[in-house]
Design a protein around this motif. Sequence first.
Motif, PDB file in Angstrom:
ATOM      1  N   ALA A 189       0.839  -1.209   0.000  1.00  0.00           N
ATOM      2  CA  ALA A 189       0.000   0.000   0.000  1.00  0.00           C
ATOM      3  C   ALA A 189       0.867   1.251   0.000  1.00  0.00           C
ATOM      4  CB  ALA A 189      -0.932  -0.018   1.217  1.00  0.00           C
ATOM      5  N   ARG A 190       1.990   1.201   0.707  1.00  0.00           N
ATOM      6  CA  ARG A 190       2.899   2.358   0.710  1.00  0.00           C
ATOM      7  C   ARG A 190       3.400   2.627  -0.717  1.00  0.00           C
ATOM      8  NH1 ARG A 190       4.975   4.406   5.449  1.00  0.00           N
ATOM      9  NH2 ARG A 190       6.793   5.164   4.324  1.00  0.00           N
ATOM     10  N   ALA A 191       3.785   1.550  -1.401  1.00  0.00           N
ATOM     11  CA  ALA A 191       4.254   1.719  -2.784  1.00  0.00           C
ATOM     12  C   ALA A 191       3.119   2.276  -3.651  1.00  0.00           C
ATOM     13  CB  ALA A 191       4.763   0.383  -3.325  1.00  0.00           C
ATOM     14  N   ASP A 192       1.890   1.794  -3.407  1.00  0.00           N
ATOM     15  CA  ASP A 192       0.730   2.275  -4.185  1.00  0.00           C
ATOM     16  C   ASP A 192       0.557   3.789  -4.089  1.00  0.00           C
ATOM     17  OD1 ASP A 192       0.122  -0.323  -4.886  1.00  0.00           O
ATOM     18  OD2 ASP A 192      -1.439  -0.577  -3.357  1.00  0.00           O
ATOM     19  N   VAL A 193       0.851   4.340  -2.887  1.00  0.00           N
ATOM     20  CA  VAL A 193       0.629   5.790  -2.719  1.00  0.00           C
ATOM     21  C   VAL A 193       1.942   6.582  -2.859  1.00  0.00           C
ATOM     22  CG1 VAL A 193      -1.412   5.418  -1.263  1.00  0.00           C
ATOM     23  CG2 VAL A 193       0.827   5.759  -0.170  1.00  0.00           C
TER      24      VAL A 193
ATOM     25  N   GLY B  73       5.164   9.073   7.175  1.00  0.00           N
ATOM     26  CA  GLY B  73       5.040   9.822   5.915  1.00  0.00           C
ATOM     27  C   GLY B  73       3.640   9.818   5.327  1.00  0.00           C
ATOM     28  N   VAL B  74       2.710   9.060   5.924  1.00  0.00           N
ATOM     29  CA  VAL B  74       1.344   9.001   5.389  1.00  0.00           C
ATOM     30  C   VAL B  74       0.635  10.311   5.720  1.00  0.00           C
ATOM     31  CG1 VAL B  74      -0.912   7.884   5.657  1.00  0.00           C
ATOM     32  CG2 VAL B  74       1.179   6.484   5.550  1.00  0.00           C
ATOM     33  N   THR B  75       0.031  10.933   4.708  1.00  0.00           N
ATOM     34  CA  THR B  75      -0.690  12.197   4.956  1.00  0.00           C
ATOM     35  C   THR B  75      -2.204  11.980   4.854  1.00  0.00           C
ATOM     36  OG1 THR B  75      -0.284  12.713   2.644  1.00  0.00           O
ATOM     37  CG2 THR B  75       1.137  13.795   4.276  1.00  0.00           C
ATOM     38  N   ASP B  76      -2.642  11.171   3.909  1.00  0.00           N
ATOM     39  CA  ASP B  76      -4.079  10.911   3.758  1.00  0.00           C
ATOM     40  C   ASP B  76      -4.396   9.584   4.469  1.00  0.00           C
ATOM     41  OD1 ASP B  76      -6.621  10.270   2.982  1.00  0.00           O
ATOM     42  OD2 ASP B  76      -6.140  10.036   0.851  1.00  0.00           O
ATOM     43  N   ALA B  77      -4.744   9.690   5.772  1.00  0.00           N
ATOM     44  CA  ALA B  77      -4.918   8.482   6.595  1.00  0.00           C
ATOM     45  C   ALA B  77      -6.031   7.588   6.047  1.00  0.00           C
ATOM     46  CB  ALA B  77      -5.218   8.877   8.034  1.00  0.00           C
TER      47      ALA B  77
END
Length: 255
Positions: free
Chosen positions: A148-152, A211-215
Motif C-alpha cells: 500500500a505504501r508503494a501504491d501511494v 510519511g502518510v498524509t491521507d490516513a
Amino acid sequence: MLWDATDYDARFSFVTAYGASLLDLLDPQPGERVLDLGCGTGHQAGELARRGVAVVGVDADPAMLEVARREHPAVRFVQADGQDASALREAADGPVDAVLSNAALHWMPDQDGAVGAVAGILRPGGRLVAELGGAGNVARLTAAVRAARADVGLDPDVPTSWTFPTAGEMAARLERHGLRVELLQTFDRPTPLRTTAAGWVRMFGSALLDGVTDAEGFASAVDTRARGLGLADGPGTETWWADYVRLRVMARRPG
Ligand code: BEZ
C-alpha cells in the motif's frame, strides 16, 4: 511507541484471552513471587493476584500502566524498560520464582538484554514462561502495508518496531544467559480481528505509517492489499485476520 490503552482493551482483548493458556503453562502457586514483563493494562497480573500470587507488573508505557493501576489497585505496577537489567532488578525487589511475558518481548529490540535482565532476577530453579511473535509473524499484514505504501508513492521499506526471532535464535539467547530450555514451540495462530487490517496497523504499526498524509486513503489501500493477500473473508459478513505466528517458551535457571 505510545499506546491507546482504551482501544487496546476494547478491540484487542484477544491478547489477554490467549494469555490464559500461558497462565496454565506457568501453573502459578499461591505465595509465589512473579514478575509480569510487559504487563500492558494488567489483566494477567490481576488474575495472578486473584490466585494468591505476589505479582509485580512491569511495563514501559505509562498509558497502559495508568489503566492497570486503576483496574487492579491491589497489584504493584512499575514503569521500567525490560531490557535494562538494573531497572528490572529494582522493579522485582528481590529474586522471583517466575517471569511471565505475553506478547511483549517482540517490542524489545534488545532481546538479548531482556533475556539477560530476566535471568538476573530469577531465583535458582525459577522459570521464564513467555509467548511472543516468532519468525514470519504478521508477514502478510506487513506485506499488505508495504504494498500500500508503494501504491501511494511512499518508500515501502520502512523499518518496523518488532523483532520476531526463530526458535533457534531464541534457544541460543536463553542458553547464552544460563537458562535451560524446557519448552520451545512455534505455531501459527491466525487470529480474527474486531477491526480491519488497517485498524490493526493503526494500533500496532505506527512505524509503517511514517510519511502518510491521507490516513483514510491509506487505510483503504491497506485493506485492498490485505484482502488480496487473503486476510479478509467475505465479502458481506466480513472477518479480518492477523496472520500471527507464536513462539512459546519455558526456560529455567538451573537450581
Ligand atoms: C503480536 O502479538 O504478534 C504482535 C502484535 C503487535 C505488533 C506485532 C506483533
